[in-house]
Write a protein that holds these residues in place. Structure first.
Motif: not given
Length: 158
Positions: A115, A120, A122-124, A126-127
């Motif tokens: 973290q 970023e 977590k967003s990677w 999700d994407t």
């Protein structure tokens, strides 16, 4: 002759009275079927189009998990990260495939060092999950059902 005919008629009536068909309600049949179904197992695992021709249940699961890992790693490999410290961590991804075949990242527990070093990440993930190719949903008795998977993701840098 008449006595024989009357006797035969009485025997037939008495015999038919004792032979009764048992009526079973549809609710009873449904309840028996519901008790026999194993709700924790699916008949067909979710599948990518390349895994569709696997006939064995174990081969289906292995193909799906292998391809899923390959797609996620390929998507994450597109991001360049520069770190000052080395990282070695195992993250568990909780992934849900809906009955329509839509993937969703349900839960991710990121260690503190990831973290901090890669905010970023977590967003990677999700994407990467949202950009997965078409997935055929799992099936139970021929009906599409939602399934959940817990997959390990190893992050390592030197």
């Amino acid at each position: 002759m008449q006595k024989i005919l009357v006797g035969f008629f009485i025997i037939c009536m008495w015999g038919c009275k004792n032979i009764e068909t048992q009526k079973v309600s549809s609710e009873t049949i449904v309840q028996q079927e519901l008790q026999q179904i194993d709700w924790k197992e699916v008949e067909d695992y979710p599948a990518f189009p390349v895994c569709e021709n696997c006939t064995d249940k174990l081969a289906q699961k292995q193909c799906f998990e292998t391809k899923l890992s390959q797609y996620l790693y390929a998507s994450l490999a597109n991001h360049k990260v520069y770190l000052t410290d080395s990282i070695k961590a195992r993250i568990w991804l909780h992934l849900t495939i809906s009955s329509e075949g839509k993937p969703q990242l349900s839960k991710v527990n990121l260690p503190e060092n990831i973290q901090q070093n890669m905010p970023e990440f977590k967003s990677w993930l999700d994407t990467a999950v949202m950009s997965l190719p078409k997935i055929y949903p799992a099936r139970k008795r021929g009906i599409p059902v939602a399934t959940s998977f817990k997959l390990p993701l190893v992050i390592q840098s030197e």
